[in-house]
Design an enzyme around this catalytic site. Structure first.
Site, PDB file in Angstrom:
ATOM      1  N   CYS A 170      57.341  41.740  36.474  1.00 50.56           N
ATOM      2  CA  CYS A 170      56.211  41.061  35.830  1.00 50.56           C
ATOM      3  C   CYS A 170      55.167  40.758  36.902  1.00 50.56           C
ATOM      4  CB  CYS A 170      56.673  39.765  35.171  1.00 50.56           C
ATOM      5  SG  CYS A 170      57.298  38.542  36.359  1.00 50.56           S
ATOM      6  N   HIS A 216      68.969  25.522  38.870  1.00 48.94           N
ATOM      7  CA  HIS A 216      68.063  26.652  39.058  1.00 48.94           C
ATOM      8  C   HIS A 216      66.888  26.187  39.921  1.00 48.94           C
ATOM      9  CE1 HIS A 216      65.103  29.783  38.177  1.00 48.94           C
ATOM     10  NE2 HIS A 216      66.118  30.543  37.811  1.00 48.94           N
ATOM     11  N   GLU A 274      63.763  26.863  39.993  1.00 50.75           N
ATOM     12  CA  GLU A 274      62.541  26.499  39.271  1.00 50.75           C
ATOM     13  C   GLU A 274      62.653  25.097  38.685  1.00 50.75           C
ATOM     14  OE1 GLU A 274      60.026  27.533  35.254  1.00 50.75           O
ATOM     15  OE2 GLU A 274      61.166  29.182  36.152  1.00 50.75           O
ATOM     16  N   THR A 308      60.482  28.453  32.700  1.00 46.76           N
ATOM     17  CA  THR A 308      59.705  29.567  32.141  1.00 46.76           C
ATOM     18  C   THR A 308      60.544  30.771  31.752  1.00 46.76           C
ATOM     19  OG1 THR A 308      59.291  30.518  34.332  1.00 46.76           O
ATOM     20  CG2 THR A 308      57.674  28.924  33.492  1.00 46.76           C
ATOM     21  N   CYS A 316      57.226  32.026  29.826  1.00 47.02           N
ATOM     22  CA  CYS A 316      56.167  32.943  30.238  1.00 47.02           C
ATOM     23  C   CYS A 316      56.075  34.169  29.335  1.00 47.02           C
ATOM     24  CB  CYS A 316      56.336  33.328  31.697  1.00 47.02           C
ATOM     25  SG  CYS A 316      57.448  34.708  31.992  1.00 47.02           S
ATOM     26  N   SER A 374      62.667  40.672  37.488  1.00 42.75           N
ATOM     27  CA  SER A 374      62.730  40.781  38.949  1.00 42.75           C
ATOM     28  C   SER A 374      63.415  42.065  39.407  1.00 42.75           C
ATOM     29  CB  SER A 374      63.455  39.563  39.541  1.00 42.75           C
ATOM     30  OG  SER A 374      64.710  39.371  38.918  1.00 42.75           O
TER      31      SER A 374
END
EC number: 1.17.7.4
Length: 359
Positions: free
Chosen positions: A46, A158, A160, A198, A228, A300
């Protein structure tokens, strides 16, 4: 008295047609043969992952090795190992970074405490946090000034989630599932807002969000969904892909949240599904009795790994590849200041098209 010879009936000779019919009836039905690979669209990198990798590549080109990166730049083994070879050093503790070094924050974002410590240590810092994660951080900071507490939907541990929760010293409560919603105890409920990791399952996040609204009817939801666009698009593609295939293969590393959600989604839709880091993890037995394979990749995972998986499945018998129709992603995020290459420049392997297109 004469002996009378009675005619003896000759044994019936089956006709060629009857023999063929009999053999056809007794023959086992052949197992389905591996025939087609159906490629999900979109899949793989992405814009946020592209940007993060390009930041490390450019820093290496401009400043030379080593470049230090806090946490894996993105959650993919191949990407991390490739950057290690080129001179990136991945660390978790800032005390492992020598004074004056160049430091890159990973795409997942970091807490305010990490940002402040990095500045205090005098590092040259480039922030590769995905802009969509940064948007959540900005929203949390803005609403915190207005007196809001927060409920964050995400996975404990995590990076994030740690980064987003670390934007505040207190007043942010993590929920991982519907059951957690009943356990949290905000100090007040008049100013309460929801934010999400996200890379979650869109459907799971919606279910948890509904439970939050049921308990806290006045809660403020994000103006735009925090999950996202790339996570949403890849999950939507799997929803279209799964009913059309006998098995789904997701290319992604075990630490990749969005890749795990893709495998879980396919399985929830009733299709046998596996996640692999690379082609070496494919097991021949998975494809027994399967004729059509669905293939996708987490945000990823580079396309080179998808190509290698395709080659392996073709070696097992697949004879054709078909791409699904899907959303075309054109978003590109700008790079931080200070990473402009000189006129001679270098082609950036991960930023270029060679890992995005099948050859």
């Amino acid at each position: 008295m004469k002996n009378i010879q009675m005619p003896v009936a000759s044994p019936a000779v089956p006709s060629r047609e009857n023999v063929a019919a009999s053999q056809h009836e007794s023959a086992p039905t052949p197992a389905p043969q591996l025939e087609e690979i159906l490629l999900a669209e979109p899949r793989g990198f992405c814009a946020g992952v592209d940007r993060a990798i390009e930041i490390v590549e450019r820093a290496l080109t401009k400043f030379g090795a080593p470049i230090y990166v806090r946490h894996e730049i993105v959650h993919n083994t191949y990407v991390v190992n490739d950057l290690k070879v080129k001179g990136a050093i991945f660390i978790e503790e800032l005390s492992d970074v020598p004074p004056g070094a160049t430091l890159v924050f990973s795409a997942h974002g970091v807490s305010r405490a990490v940002q402040e410590e990095a500045r205090a240590r005098g590092f040259q810092i480039f922030d590769a946090t995905c802009p969509l994660v940064t948007k959540v951080h900005v929203e949390v900071a803005k609403l915190n000034k207005e007196g809001y507490e927060f409920i964050m939907i995400g996975h404990k541990g995590h990076p994030e989630v740690e980064g987003t929760m670390g934007q505040l010293d207190s007043g942010i409560h993590l929920v991982e599932d519907v059951a957690d919603v009943a356990r949290i105890s905000p100090l007040q409920t008049e100013r309460l807002a929801v934010v999400t990791q996200t890379t979650l399952s869109v459907d799971d996040a919606a279910e948890i969000s509904a439970a939050i609204v049921a308990r806290f009817p006045q809660v403020r939801k994000p103006k735009q969904q925090d999950i996202c666009y790339a996570t949403q698009n890849r999950q939507d593609a799997v929803k279209l892909l799964s009913p059309q295939v006998d098995i789904v293969i997701v290319v992604g590393s075990p630490t990749s949240s969005n890749s795990n959600r893709l495998r879980e989604l396919a399985a929830k839709l009733g299709t046998e599904a596996y996640m692999v880091d690379d082609a070496s993890e494919l097991q021949e037995a998975w494809f027994d009795g399967k004729s059509r394979v669905g293939l996708t990749a987490g945000a990823s995972a580079p396309e080179i790994l998808v190509k290698q998986v395709i080659d392996r499945i073709k070696a097992l018998g697949a004879v054709s590849i078909r791409k699904m129709d899907g959303v075309e992603e054109t978003i590109k995020f700008p790079l931080p200041k200070g990473l402009k290459l000189n006129a001679q420049g270098h082609q950036l392997e991960f930023g270029g098209s060679q890992l995005h297109q099948l050859s």
